[in-house]
Design an enzyme around this catalytic site. Structure first.
Site, PDB file in Angstrom:
ATOM      1  N   GLY A 177      44.081 -12.893  22.717  1.00 12.06           N
ATOM      2  CA  GLY A 177      43.481 -14.191  22.450  1.00 12.06           C
ATOM      3  C   GLY A 177      42.140 -14.293  23.139  1.00 12.06           C
ATOM      4  O   GLY A 177      41.889 -13.589  24.127  1.00 12.06           O
ATOM      5  N   HIS A 217      42.309 -23.188  27.533  1.00  9.54           N
ATOM      6  CA  HIS A 217      40.908 -22.802  27.790  1.00  9.54           C
ATOM      7  C   HIS A 217      39.942 -23.857  27.244  1.00  9.54           C
ATOM      8  O   HIS A 217      38.919 -24.149  27.857  1.00  9.54           O
ATOM      9  CB  HIS A 217      40.577 -21.482  27.075  1.00  9.54           C
ATOM     10  N   HIS A 251      47.884 -20.816  25.950  1.00  4.92           N
ATOM     11  CA  HIS A 251      46.892 -20.272  26.887  1.00  4.92           C
ATOM     12  C   HIS A 251      45.471 -20.535  26.358  1.00  4.92           C
ATOM     13  O   HIS A 251      44.594 -20.985  27.095  1.00  4.92           O
ATOM     14  CB  HIS A 251      47.158 -18.770  27.078  1.00  4.92           C
ATOM     15  N   GLU A 252      45.268 -20.261  25.058  1.00  3.44           N
ATOM     16  CA  GLU A 252      43.925 -20.442  24.481  1.00  3.44           C
ATOM     17  C   GLU A 252      43.570 -21.915  24.338  1.00  3.44           C
ATOM     18  O   GLU A 252      42.429 -22.305  24.591  1.00  3.44           O
ATOM     19  CB  GLU A 252      43.816 -19.741  23.118  1.00  3.44           C
ATOM     20  N   GLN A 302      34.875 -18.410  26.795  1.00  2.00           N
ATOM     21  CA  GLN A 302      34.894 -17.065  27.374  1.00  2.00           C
ATOM     22  C   GLN A 302      33.759 -16.179  26.856  1.00  2.00           C
ATOM     23  O   GLN A 302      33.539 -15.086  27.367  1.00  2.00           O
ATOM     24  CB  GLN A 302      36.233 -16.377  27.091  1.00  2.00           C
ATOM     25  N   CYS A 350      44.290 -12.671  31.563  1.00  2.10           N
ATOM     26  CA  CYS A 350      43.201 -13.356  30.868  1.00  2.10           C
ATOM     27  C   CYS A 350      41.973 -12.461  30.939  1.00  2.10           C
ATOM     28  O   CYS A 350      41.688 -11.884  31.987  1.00  2.10           O
ATOM     29  CB  CYS A 350      42.936 -14.690  31.561  1.00  2.10           C
ATOM     30  N   LEU A 351      41.251 -12.353  29.830  1.00  5.72           N
ATOM     31  CA  LEU A 351      40.078 -11.468  29.800  1.00  5.72           C
ATOM     32  C   LEU A 351      38.995 -11.931  30.777  1.00  5.72           C
ATOM     33  O   LEU A 351      38.150 -11.131  31.167  1.00  5.72           O
ATOM     34  CB  LEU A 351      39.510 -11.379  28.377  1.00  5.72           C
TER      35      LEU A 351
HETATM   36 CO    CO Z   1      42.436 -16.538  28.971  1.00  2.17          CO
END
Ligand code: CO
Length: 160
Positions: free
Chosen positions: A46, A135, A131-132, A51, A89-90
């Protein structure tokens, strides 16, 4: 398409509430295409627009190849149950932790053309969606971690 640089914590944009998308134009389509390519390249499941430095309510999720979901202005309508699992998480390379979230969610969002759709998800997909969506509200998974997990421990999880 292009691979975009991923914004890492503690960049301020990651903690900001994103703006709603109002124009479903070519620029949005390009952002979605680039976000998708960036997520795949980074081996993520995701990615949210902040991000990649864009303060807009746009996210992509793909937990299995060929099952990409594009979420624009997403809203959680219903949630039910509970699950605990490991998340990363990226924007936080090499950081993993256990997070509890609802087991099942119903989400309403718009697609790249602006049409509304609803999706019901459970288990890992429900986790990825939440999660997304977090964000886009400036909420990071680290604010929900109950226990951090070392990479060694994570490898053991992978072997189970
Ligand atoms: Co994330």
């Amino acid at each position: 398409m292009a691979i975009l640089p991923i914004v890492l914590f503690p960049e301020k944009i990651l903690k900001q509430k994103c703006d709603k998308v109002t124009s479903f134009d070519k620029k949005l389509a390009k952002l979605l295409n680039n976000m998708y390519e960036t997520m795949v390249e980074a081996d993520g499941v995701g990615l949210a627009a902040p991000q990649v430095g864009v303060k807009k309510q746009v996210a992509v999720v793909e937990i299995e190849e060929g099952s990409a979901i594009e979420l624009i202005n997403p809203e959680v309508l219903e949630m039910e149950g509970e699950q605990t699992g490991v998340e990363g998480c990226l924007s936080f390379p090499s950081l993993y932790g256990e997070v509890s979230r609802p087991y099942r969610v119903k989400v309403r969002a718009q697609d790249r053309k602006g049409s509304f759709f609803e999706i019901e998800a459970e288990d890992f997909l429900a986790r990825a969606l939440q999660h997304e969506i977090d964000h886009l509200q400036g909420v990071l998974f680290t604010s929900k971690v109950s226990r951090y997990i070392s990479e060694e421990e994570l490898e053991r999880f992978g072997e189970e």
